[in-house]
Design an enzyme around this catalytic site. Structure first.
Site, mmCIF file in Angstrom:
data_model
loop_
_atom_site.group_PDB
_atom_site.id
_atom_site.type_symbol
_atom_site.label_atom_id
_atom_site.label_comp_id
_atom_site.label_asym_id
_atom_site.label_seq_id
_atom_site.Cartn_x
_atom_site.Cartn_y
_atom_site.Cartn_z
ATOM 1 N N LYS A 28 -51.992 51.860 -29.482
ATOM 2 C CA LYS A 28 -50.740 51.147 -29.208
ATOM 3 C C LYS A 28 -49.526 51.988 -29.591
ATOM 4 C CE LYS A 28 -52.633 46.512 -29.362
ATOM 5 N NZ LYS A 28 -52.888 45.336 -30.200
ATOM 6 N N GLY A 29 -48.602 52.130 -28.670
ATOM 7 C CA GLY A 29 -47.370 52.875 -28.924
ATOM 8 C C GLY A 29 -47.478 54.365 -28.659
ATOM 9 N N ILE A 30 -48.683 54.834 -28.418
ATOM 10 C CA ILE A 30 -48.941 56.274 -28.261
ATOM 11 C C ILE A 30 -48.770 56.701 -26.790
ATOM 12 C CG2 ILE A 30 -50.678 58.094 -28.652
ATOM 13 C CD1 ILE A 30 -49.652 56.658 -31.236
ATOM 14 N N THR A 62 -48.282 43.524 -21.587
ATOM 15 C CA THR A 62 -48.849 44.739 -20.981
ATOM 16 C C THR A 62 -49.746 45.549 -21.904
ATOM 17 O OG1 THR A 62 -46.659 45.574 -21.461
ATOM 18 C CG2 THR A 62 -47.224 45.320 -19.127
ATOM 19 N N GLU A 111 -41.505 45.869 -33.079
ATOM 20 C CA GLU A 111 -42.740 46.566 -32.698
ATOM 21 C C GLU A 111 -43.993 45.709 -32.834
ATOM 22 O OE1 GLU A 111 -44.233 49.216 -31.661
ATOM 23 O OE2 GLU A 111 -42.547 50.536 -31.281
ATOM 24 N N ASP A 112 -45.012 46.052 -32.050
ATOM 25 C CA ASP A 112 -46.335 45.435 -32.227
ATOM 26 C C ASP A 112 -47.349 46.471 -32.707
ATOM 27 O OD1 ASP A 112 -46.315 46.828 -29.714
ATOM 28 O OD2 ASP A 112 -48.230 45.863 -29.276
ATOM 29 N N ASP A 146 -39.293 47.686 -28.701
ATOM 30 C CA ASP A 146 -40.457 48.198 -28.009
ATOM 31 C C ASP A 146 -40.682 47.254 -26.822
ATOM 32 O OD1 ASP A 146 -42.918 49.543 -27.490
ATOM 33 O OD2 ASP A 146 -43.982 47.923 -28.518
ATOM 34 N N LEU A 147 -41.434 47.678 -25.840
ATOM 35 C CA LEU A 147 -41.671 46.839 -24.656
ATOM 36 C C LEU A 147 -43.098 46.263 -24.623
ATOM 37 C CD1 LEU A 147 -40.795 45.874 -21.729
ATOM 38 C CD2 LEU A 147 -41.758 48.028 -20.916
ATOM 39 N N ASP A 148 -44.070 47.181 -24.512
ATOM 40 C CA ASP A 148 -45.462 46.753 -24.335
ATOM 41 C C ASP A 148 -45.974 46.055 -25.591
ATOM 42 O OD1 ASP A 148 -45.715 47.979 -21.740
ATOM 43 O OD2 ASP A 148 -45.854 49.919 -22.737
ATOM 44 N N SER A 198 -39.306 52.343 -25.647
ATOM 45 C CA SER A 198 -40.710 52.288 -25.237
ATOM 46 C C SER A 198 -41.196 53.687 -24.923
ATOM 47 C CB SER A 198 -40.852 51.412 -23.988
ATOM 48 O OG SER A 198 -42.155 51.541 -23.451
ATOM 49 N N ALA A 199 -42.444 53.960 -25.301
ATOM 50 C CA ALA A 199 -43.048 55.253 -24.969
ATOM 51 C C ALA A 199 -43.453 55.324 -23.509
ATOM 52 C CB ALA A 199 -44.278 55.483 -25.846
ATOM 53 N N SER A 200 -43.359 54.191 -22.813
ATOM 54 C CA SER A 200 -43.903 54.120 -21.460
ATOM 55 C C SER A 200 -42.940 54.612 -20.392
ATOM 56 C CB SER A 200 -44.301 52.681 -21.130
ATOM 57 O OG SER A 200 -44.716 52.601 -19.777
ATOM 58 N N ARG A 209 -48.953 58.619 -23.096
ATOM 59 C CA ARG A 209 -50.107 58.666 -22.191
ATOM 60 C C ARG A 209 -51.077 59.805 -22.529
ATOM 61 N NH1 ARG A 209 -48.419 58.737 -16.070
ATOM 62 N NH2 ARG A 209 -47.086 57.071 -16.905
ATOM 63 N N LYS A 243 -43.988 58.300 -30.949
ATOM 64 C CA LYS A 243 -44.274 57.490 -32.128
ATOM 65 C C LYS A 243 -45.568 58.026 -32.751
ATOM 66 C CE LYS A 243 -42.316 53.524 -29.692
ATOM 67 N NZ LYS A 243 -42.515 52.205 -29.058
ATOM 68 N N ASN A 247 -43.378 53.830 -17.487
ATOM 69 C CA ASN A 247 -43.351 52.704 -16.553
ATOM 70 C C ASN A 247 -42.410 51.588 -16.997
ATOM 71 O OD1 ASN A 247 -45.470 53.606 -14.650
ATOM 72 N ND2 ASN A 247 -46.786 53.451 -16.453
HETATM 73 C C1 BG6 Z 1 -46.634 52.426 -24.923
HETATM 74 C C2 BG6 Z 1 -47.946 51.674 -24.940
HETATM 75 O O1 BG6 Z 1 -45.586 51.505 -24.848
HETATM 76 O O2 BG6 Z 1 -46.552 53.298 -23.788
HETATM 77 C C3 BG6 Z 1 -49.103 52.649 -24.841
HETATM 78 O O3 BG6 Z 1 -48.040 50.923 -26.121
HETATM 79 C C4 BG6 Z 1 -48.932 53.562 -23.635
HETATM 80 O O4 BG6 Z 1 -50.290 51.906 -24.730
HETATM 81 C C5 BG6 Z 1 -47.583 54.271 -23.723
HETATM 82 O O5 BG6 Z 1 -49.964 54.522 -23.582
HETATM 83 C C6 BG6 Z 1 -47.310 55.206 -22.536
HETATM 84 O O6 BG6 Z 1 -47.221 54.436 -21.366
HETATM 85 P P1 BG6 Z 1 -47.202 55.011 -19.895
HETATM 86 O O7 BG6 Z 1 -46.881 53.792 -19.067
HETATM 87 O O8 BG6 Z 1 -46.107 56.040 -19.814
HETATM 88 O O9 BG6 Z 1 -48.523 55.587 -19.606
HETATM 89 MG MG MG Z 2 -45.942 48.156 -28.178
#
Ligand code: BG6
Ligand code: MG
Length: 218
Positions: free
Chosen positions: A44-46, A16, A170-171, A8-10, A115-117, A48, A146, A119
């Site tokens: 966390k992990g969810i 972050t 994971e966190d 996982d990243l964030d 990572s779910a992000s 956007r 997740k 970004n």
């Molecule tokens: C996860 C974070 O890694 O990514 C969440 O833990 C975040 O907090 C999710 O909402 C989605 O991220 P993003 O950057 O695509 O909005």
């Molecule tokens: Mg995380």
């Protein structure tokens, strides 16, 4: 035998998760939804849009906004989040992570990012860690986020390993659930109460070394 790590990243590689929380807290205040430690941890992990739904639900506001308004709220959150990300440097890498990445790389383990992000590539670039992660699961390719196992199964696939050969890191409780359901060994970093389902627990990233992982493997 363990041959790879799916990260996982964030909140694991970098701090972050604090920025995500800060930006979501602003949204909660704006729509008038109550902010709590429980909600913060649950986000966390969810993804956007799922995060926004959780916040609206906490305030019983799901039906108050149109889809377009929801997208606008999520976009505003992301703009605020990116303002924080843009100030990041390699100093934002969490303690011990760079050393651990080098340790597993030198040990011949394979690495991928789950990572779910959306970004994640930007964040890795800011941290100057892009070269460590040639394999990144594209969150746009997921049908479910997740705690569904899909993202961690894909993370193993990207490095041509069986989930049983991978450790996921994971966190978030939702993330640990995803790792476990994927059939990987789970490391939970942070509050052991919240991450009680993890196979291996570390209070913080500085404890994560191959020797310490070995000690908790059976
Ligand atoms: C996860 C974070 O890694 O990514 C969440 O833990 C975040 O907090 C999710 O909402 C989605 O991220 P993003 O950057 O695509 O909005
Ligand atoms: Mg995380």
């Amino acid at each position: 035998d363990i041959k790879g790590f799916v990260f996982d990243l964030d909140g694991v590689i970098t701090d972050t998760s604090v920025f995500h929380s800060q930006a979501w807290h602003q949204v909660a205040d704006k729509v008038g939804a109550p902010w709590s430690k429980e909600l913060e941890d649950g986000l966390k992990g969810i993804s956007r849009m799922d995060s926004l739904e959780m916040i609206l639900k906490a305030g019983n506001l799901q039906d108050k906004y149109t889809e377009d308004q929801k997208v606008a709220l999520a976009t505003e959150k992301n703009t605020n989040y990116l303002k924080l990300v843009n100030k990041m440097t390699p100093a934002n890498i969490l303690p011990g992570i760079k050393a651990f990445l080098d340790e597993i790389k030198n040990g011949g383990y394979l690495l991928s990012l789950a990572s779910a992000s959306k970004n994640a590539p930007t964040v890795l670039d800011k941290l100057q860690l892009t070269d460590y992660f040639p394999k990144i699961v594209d969150p746009k390719s997921l049908s479910k986020g997740k705690p569904d196992p899909e993202i961690y199964i894909k993370g193993a696939e990207l490095i041509d390993l069986d989930p049983a050969q991978c450790i996921g890191v994971e966190d978030a409780a939702a993330g640990v659930e995803s790792i476990n359901a994927a059939g990987e060994t789970s490391i939970g970093i942070g509050d052991k109460q919240i991450l009680k389902d993890a196979d291996i627990n570390f209070a913080d990233t500085s404890e994560m070394t191959l020797a310490n992982i070995q000690k908790q493997m059976n």
